[in-house]
Design a protein around this motif. Structure first.
Motif, PDB file in Angstrom:
ATOM      1  N   ASP A  87       0.856  -1.181   0.000  1.00  0.00           N
ATOM      2  CA  ASP A  87       0.000   0.000   0.000  1.00  0.00           C
ATOM      3  C   ASP A  87       0.893   1.232   0.000  1.00  0.00           C
ATOM      4  N   THR A  88       0.290   2.383   0.185  1.00  0.00           N
ATOM      5  CA  THR A  88       1.051   3.632   0.115  1.00  0.00           C
ATOM      6  C   THR A  88       2.142   3.693   1.171  1.00  0.00           C
ATOM      7  N   SER A  89       1.822   3.291   2.395  1.00  0.00           N
ATOM      8  CA  SER A  89       2.826   3.331   3.464  1.00  0.00           C
ATOM      9  C   SER A  89       3.975   2.367   3.173  1.00  0.00           C
ATOM     10  N   SER A  90       3.683   1.238   2.529  1.00  0.00           N
ATOM     11  CA  SER A  90       4.745   0.292   2.169  1.00  0.00           C
ATOM     12  C   SER A  90       5.722   0.929   1.189  1.00  0.00           C
ATOM     13  N   LEU A  91       5.190   1.667   0.206  1.00  0.00           N
ATOM     14  CA  LEU A  91       6.054   2.323  -0.766  1.00  0.00           C
ATOM     15  C   LEU A  91       6.927   3.387  -0.106  1.00  0.00           C
ATOM     16  N   ARG A  92       6.368   4.069   0.891  1.00  0.00           N
ATOM     17  CA  ARG A  92       7.169   5.079   1.603  1.00  0.00           C
ATOM     18  C   ARG A  92       8.342   4.422   2.326  1.00  0.00           C
ATOM     19  N   ILE A  93       8.068   3.286   2.977  1.00  0.00           N
ATOM     20  CA  ILE A  93       9.128   2.589   3.705  1.00  0.00           C
ATOM     21  C   ILE A  93      10.204   2.099   2.740  1.00  0.00           C
ATOM     22  N   LEU A  94       9.773   1.598   1.582  1.00  0.00           N
ATOM     23  CA  LEU A  94      10.706   0.995   0.626  1.00  0.00           C
ATOM     24  C   LEU A  94      11.325   2.008  -0.329  1.00  0.00           C
TER      25      LEU A  94
END
Length: 989
Positions: free
Chosen positions: A753-760
């Motif tokens: 999701d969006t938060s996953s992309l921010r982390i990665l």
């Protein structure tokens, strides 16, 4: 009469099965004290009300009462001014108030491990009291009846007593002055005492005007004579003004002696003389003995906490009441604990209160369902300590979003053991003074390791005898084993509740078996008889030879015996030779770790983090029949824990527990393991196994080792791995140890999701080929992808976003990214619900891009106008030579217009159908492969209609050509399409 937990120190040897009887039983009506500052949400209140109703739980003064979906404070402590008014001066009253303030600050302090639950969490804000059962010395000493866990869960406990009533009169009407509160490791003795002190500080224990807590561990380190009054003022300086009142009948004093097992008390007059003067200096142990004798301050009340093995150190005539802490002996108490722990404000660390609150409630609900249907985890959660471990593990799994993660799983288990065993000696009367954790690592670790090697989780009584009793040779060893059986055994092993296996034992938490097995190996306890004898002989010879060599060197100067020093110098060679052999042991540890990490039979299991999640929350779906054969046990955490234990932080904690792992040993193990691990990682691991490997590197906490291992990974395939925020953090942290470019990162169907992309984000920047298909990435995620593609360090050349709900707004963000990006050459937006408007937005920005070579807009409901517009822009593009437009709503006229395109003339090729005029398209197999791969995610009826149109087009084109070779090609493609249509209609595709 049902009994919850009983001391087993008098069990006959070999009767390990009787330990099963001592597990706590459920209770009838019991008191539970909820001191909650706040519980967010109406749903949480409703949940608690259901539990309160089901368990008939009473809320005493000073608690939060939940009524009708709301809560109100009803703190109405009885005034303690009556007792204080009898003090001789105001200074004493002020001193006690300062004492309360000081104690409250000290006992409310929580370890660092508790701070993860949010800033609002504190002992006086959230607490669930365990069940306390009144007992007797006779019950403690005699064996308990043979009860299974199921029977104990069903029988009521008729002697439940609350903490406030421990000093009530006994059955004979006598006032109770001395109370012994006992329980095995992990039942919550220390926490209960902390809560008791905090309650008194807040005016919730008005029976006593002064509470003076002592740590028996602290007292055991001092043997110098000291008076009681001096001892009190030494520990609590502000009580000097109260000391003149000590011993008067007007001042109601409670002494708390926590951890009596740390003191060696002698109640014989020959061993401890009588003393009634609080000013007379005597050893601290003599003060404790005379307080318990009621010879010193007879009016004072005393509560003693201890483990079961030390209960008999106090003669029964000096004890007014025995009380046993039974833990959380029914699932309602466990549910309440989980609800209050996991629902704390700020627990999730998220800014969005509503989303985090919903996730917290969902966790509690899933955990509650698993407690109801899976008795083994309910049996483990009898011990409040394991409830803490479950909550901490869930917090780690669901609410870790920092890079690098603030914790490791190994660190959680190591901290868990520190909270329960820090400073604990197994038996203070034993001269070896062996630490409890060292004994556990040696004895229980051996059982755990043998179980891992034989892939076994259930252990019979014979297994326990072979592991624990076969090497017992001395009286001291047998005494230590007896203490272990009564105090510690139930903390690690519990009777199995699986039907047909009631007479076997399992580890309380499955992962604990793997942790202890790993600790057993890393500590070097896995030795052959020759290795053990060699080590002991080396130590003896090493010590003796040095001393003797010095003496002989002196003698040789006087007498001509020069051959003697030479002889003893030869003896020194043996320890050096043995040290070289010990390095071989470290090679063996490294080999074991690498071999277990890359076991091929475990390649296609779920990754270890999902396995832990399933073991706690259960797996949704039908339960296995009890008689159904289970798959082989999986022990993939074992090598990961081995690596985690070698990290510097965990070694420091284990050092405090008496389990020393030297820096040199950790260095040599890592050095020996490096080549094997890197070589195996290059073989191409399955996605779940690769995730385990990355998690191992995170747990190992060796940045240099991790950097060398990661440099060998040019392709990272994690497709179909459920990438939780924790896994994303682990991936970002591990990959962040180097700066090398990654050829390909496959995150297809990973629940991003969006938060996953921010982390990665930092990792994605370095990936040349990026696969993000099937992740439900909407417009918000496309905004993150836009920022990624516009970053000046972005090297992404191939981006696949197929089967994501990008939509028109997402297309706008991607179009902006195309206009400013300089690295992207291939972009796939297959089946991303763009529609005509989305395709036109992308077409408008294509002119500003100078590097794109291939664009896939298939299956996006494009009509003729949008498709032709995209192609017209593509014809003018400097590098774009291929546009995929199949499975769109293109009419026959549109098809003819697109068929007229020529690569040599127009500079672009449009892939629309399987035909190219009167010939078969060069890309027919590619289009059919795309359909076959994506069919599980597409509308089957729509695919069937498109395949039918394709088949008609193929037949029409075949009739128009006279070339037999082309006809044969058409027939072959038609056969493939018909085969696919047939499977689609029969549901086999």
């Amino acid at each position: 009469m049902s009994r919850a937990m009983q001391c087993q120190s008098c069990l006959p040897w070999g009767s390990w099965t009787q330990l099963r009887r001592s597990l706590p039983g459920s209770s009838g009506t019991r008191s539970v004290y909820l001191c909650a500052a706040s519980v967010p949400g109406t749903a949480g209140s409703t949940f608690l009300r259901k539990i309160l109703h089901a368990s008939s739980i009473s809320l005493p003064r000073g608690s939060v009462r939940y009524q009708g979906g709301s809560h109100e404070r009803s703190i109405q402590p009885r005034s303690s001014g009556h007792g204080l008014s009898q003090l001789r001066n105001v200074a004493s009253s002020d001193a006690i108030k300062k004492h309360q303030k000081s104690l409250s600050a000290w006992f409310s302090h929580q370890p660092n491990e508790e701070r993860q639950f949010g800033p609002s969490f504190s002992l006086d804000a959230v607490h669930v009291d365990p069940v306390i059962r009144e007992s007797s010395l006779e019950e403690i000493l005699k064996p308990s009846p043979d009860l299974t866990i199921q029977n104990q869960l069903q029988q009521p406990c008729s002697q439940v007593i609350s903490l406030q009533n421990l000093f009530d009169v006994d059955a004979c009407g006598r006032q109770v002055k001395n109370v012994v509160l006992y329980g095995t490791v992990g039942t919550g003795k220390s926490t209960l005492i902390k809560k008791m002190v905090v309650d008194w500080c807040h005016g919730l224990l008005p029976r006593f005007e002064l509470v003076i807590p002592f740590s028996c561990e602290d007292l055991s380190h001092s043997h110098a004579p000291i008076s009681l009054r001096r001892l009190i003022t030494k520990k609590y300086q502000h009580l000097r003004d109260v000391m003149p009142m000590l011993g008067t009948s007007n001042l109601k004093v409670l002494f708390i002696l926590n951890g009596l097992e740390r003191l060696n008390l002698d109640f014989r007059l020959a061993g401890t003389e009588l003393c009634c003067d609080p000013n007379e200096p005597v050893p601290p142990s003599a003060i404790v003995v005379n307080l318990l004798r009621k010879y010193l301050l007879p009016e004072a009340s005393i509560i003693v906490t201890t483990r079961p093995s030390a209960v008999r150190r106090i003669p029964g005539k000096y004890v007014g009441r025995y009380a046993e802490i039974c833990g959380f002996s029914d699932t309602n108490l466990q549910k309440m604990y989980f609800q209050m722990r996991l629902s704390q404000p700020g627990c999730s660390g998220e800014n969005s209160v509503s989303s985090s609150s919903g996730e917290q409630e969902n966790l509690v609900e899933m955990l509650s369902r698993n407690l109801e249907r899976h008795n083994q985890i309910a049996a483990a959660c009898f011990l409040p300590s394991y409830c803490w471990l479950v909550c901490t593990t869930l917090h780690f799994l669901y609410f870790t979003r920092t890079v690098p993660p603030s914790q490791t799983l190994t660190g959680i288990y190591t901290s868990f053991l520190r909270l329960n065993f820090s400073g604990e000696v197994l038996d203070s009367t034993d001269p070896t003074n062996i630490s409890m954790m060292k004994y556990v690592a040696k004895m229980v670790g051996k059982l755990a390791y043998e179980g891992v090697m034989s892939r076994k989780t259930c252990f019979s009584e014979d297994d326990l005898q072979q592991c624990f009793e076969v090497e017992m040779k001395t009286e001291s060893e047998l005494n230590l084993l007896e203490v272990f059986r009564s105090d510690v055994f139930r903390f690690f092993l519990t009777p199995c509740v699986q039907p047909g296996k009631e007479h076997t034992f399992v580890f309380t938490i499955p992962a604990m078996q793997e942790y202890l097995a790993a600790l057993y190996v890393v500590l070097g306890e896995k030795k052959t008889l020759a290795q053990r004898v060699g080590k002991e002989l080396s130590e003896v010879i090493g010590k003796v030879s040095e001393d003797v060599a010095v003496v002989m060197s002196i003698i040789s100067k006087v007498l001509p015996l020069r051959f003697l020093p030479v002889l003893f110098n030869l003896l020194k060679i043996f320890p050096r030779y043995f040290s070289r052999l010990s390095s071989k042991d470290r090679d063996a540890i490294a080999h074991t770790m690498a071999e277990e990490l890359f076991k091929e039979e475990d390649y296609y299991n779920d990754d270890v983090l999902d396995q832990i999640n399933s073991s706690i929350l259960g797996m949704e779906g039908p339960m296995h029949h009890p008689d159904e054969a289970r798959d082989d046990e999986v022990f993939e955490l074992f090598p990961i824990f081995m690596g985690g234990i070698l990290s510097r932080r965990n070694r420091a904690i284990l050092e405090q527990l008496g389990c020393s792992i030297k820096n040199l040993a950790a260095f040599e193990i890592a050095k020996a393991m490096k080549k094997t691990v890197i070589r195996n990682s290059r073989k191409g691991l399955p996605p779940s196994e690769l995730m385990d490997y990355l998690f191992f590197l995170h747990e190992f906490q060796n940045e240099r080792f991790t950097a060398e291992a990661i440099r060998s990974l040019r392709t990272v395939n994690l497709s179909s791995v459920r990438m939780t925020p924790l896994k994303c953090s682990v991936l970002a942290s591990v990959m962040g140890t180097t700066c090398h470019e990654v050829e390909e990162l496959n995150l297809t169907s990973c629940n991003l999701d969006t938060s996953s992309l921010r982390i990665l984000f930092p990792v994605l920047l370095r990936c040349k080929a990026l696969h993000l298909q099937l992740n439900s990435l909407g417009s918000d995620a496309c905004k993150e992808i836009r920022d990624l593609l516009l970053h000046d360090k972005c090297v992404v050349s191939k981006l696949r976003l197929a089967n994501n709900p990008v939509g028109e707004q997402g297309a706008q963000y991607l179009a902006e990214a195309l206009a400013g990006n300089h690295s992207l050459t291939h972009l796939s937006l297959l089946h991303t619900t763009l529609g005509d408007r989305g395709a036109e937005v992308i077409a408008q920005h294509l002119a500003e891009n100078q590097h794109l070579q291939e664009l896939n807009l298939g299956y996006n409901s494009l009509t003729d106008a949008a498709a032709l517009h995209v192609v017209e822009v593509a014809k003018k593009h400097a590098t774009l030579d291929k546009v995929h437009l199949y499975f769109n709503d293109i009419s026959e006229d549109g098809k003819q217009a697109l068929h007229s395109l020529r690569m040599d003339r127009d500079g672009v090729r449009a892939l629309v159908f399987l035909t190219a005029g009167t010939d078969v398209s060069d890309y027919w197999s590619h289009i059919l492969n795309v359909v076959q791969r994506n069919l599980p995610f597409w509308d089957r009826e729509r695919v069937r209609q498109h395949l039918a149109l394709i088949l008609q087009d193929l037949e029409s084109s075949r009739r128009q050509t006279a070339n037999p070779w082309r006809k044969a090609k058409f027939l072959r493609v038609e056969s493939e399409v018909k085969k696919m249509l047939g499977k689609l209609q029969h549901g086999t595709l």
